[in-house]
Scaffold this active site. Structure first.
Site, PDB file in Angstrom:
ATOM      1  N   ASP A   1      12.328  17.810  83.481  1.00  0.00           N
ATOM      2  CA  ASP A   1      12.293  19.225  83.871  1.00  0.00           C
ATOM      3  C   ASP A   1      13.492  19.895  83.200  1.00  0.00           C
ATOM      4  OD1 ASP A   1      14.503  18.530  85.406  1.00  0.00           O
ATOM      5  OD2 ASP A   1      13.652  19.144  87.325  1.00  0.00           O
TER       6      ASP A   1
ATOM      7  N   CYS B   1      15.042  14.179  85.759  1.00  0.00           N
ATOM      8  CA  CYS B   1      15.255  15.463  86.436  1.00  0.00           C
ATOM      9  C   CYS B   1      16.719  15.473  86.871  1.00  0.00           C
ATOM     10  CB  CYS B   1      14.276  15.670  87.596  1.00  0.00           C
ATOM     11  SG  CYS B   1      14.373  14.468  88.927  1.00  0.00           S
TER      12      CYS B   1
ATOM     13  N   HIS C   1      11.417  -7.893  87.808  1.00  0.00           N
ATOM     14  CA  HIS C   1      10.842  -8.182  89.127  1.00  0.00           C
ATOM     15  C   HIS C   1       9.705  -7.235  89.503  1.00  0.00           C
ATOM     16  CE1 HIS C   1      14.682 -10.338  90.796  1.00  0.00           C
ATOM     17  NE2 HIS C   1      14.334 -10.768  89.602  1.00  0.00           N
TER      18      HIS C   1
HETATM   19  C1  RB5 Z   1      15.973  21.045  89.951  1.00  0.00           C
HETATM   20  O1  RB5 Z   1      16.961  21.927  90.371  1.00  0.00           O
HETATM   21  C2  RB5 Z   1      16.057  19.753  90.730  1.00  0.00           C
HETATM   22  O2  RB5 Z   1      15.648  19.960  92.045  1.00  0.00           O
HETATM   23  C3  RB5 Z   1      15.228  18.679  90.067  1.00  0.00           C
HETATM   24  O3  RB5 Z   1      15.661  18.508  88.754  1.00  0.00           O
HETATM   25  C4  RB5 Z   1      15.295  17.295  90.684  1.00  0.00           C
HETATM   26  O4  RB5 Z   1      16.600  16.881  90.861  1.00  0.00           O
HETATM   27  C5  RB5 Z   1      14.456  17.057  91.850  1.00  0.00           C
HETATM   28  O5  RB5 Z   1      14.392  15.938  92.363  1.00  0.00           O
END
Ligand code: RB5
Length: 146
Positions: free
Chosen positions: A8, A65, A98
């Site tokens: 993301d 993320c 594993h």
């Molecule tokens: C984005 O701000 C954040 O919530 C996302 O990248 C992630 O960490 C969610 O688990």
């Protein structure tokens, strides 16, 4: 070996650095986005990388993320996906050996590019051991298919 990558907005820069590492270490990979730091929803990108891995064209996936948690939760909702959130190389090694993990997730707000490269290396160079671990995975598959 072909690796499918996705992130993301929060994971974008770390993804770019991992792509650089994969190129330097002569591994083939494909970037499923995002392609900038505009806000994006991690389940959408997780679904793209999951689709790529399940297609059989890619041996494994890497999802990033902010924490790695959202990507891990989202990816693990898909059947046949075993996504492992790792913050150091030993866990990545065991996730393959594993758990036969087919997706590695990491948090860009948790680890830096050097550690991420070590984690990726451990993940990509370790094979599933089978044996008793296969029996345990079969039990997870039973739950998945209920
Ligand atoms: C984005 O701000 C954040 O919530 C996302 O990248 C992630 O960490 C969610 O688990």
């Amino acid at each position: 070996m072909k690796v499918a990558l996705g992130s993301d907005h929060a994971g974008y820069l770390l993804k770019e650095s991992i792509i650089g590492y994969l190129h330097t270490s002569k591994r083939s990979c494909e970037d499923f986005g995002v392609f900038n730091e505009d806000s994006a929803d991690y389940p959408d990108i997780a679904a793209l990388v999951v689709g790529a891995v399940l297609s059989g064209e890619y041996e494994c996936g890497i999802l990033i993320c902010g924490t790695g948690i959202g990507m891990s939760i989202a990816a693990n909702k898909h059947k046949k996906i075993r996504a492992a959130l790792c913050g150091e190389a030993y866990s990545a090694h065991c996730a393959r050996k594993h758990n036969d993990a087919n997706i590695l997730t990491m948090g860009s707000r948790v680890i830096g590019p050097g550690l991420a490269a070590e984690i990726v290396e451990a993940f990509l160079t370790t094979s599933f051991e089978g044996g008793r671990h296969k029996r345990r995975l079969d039990k997870i598959i039973e739950v998945e298919n209920k």
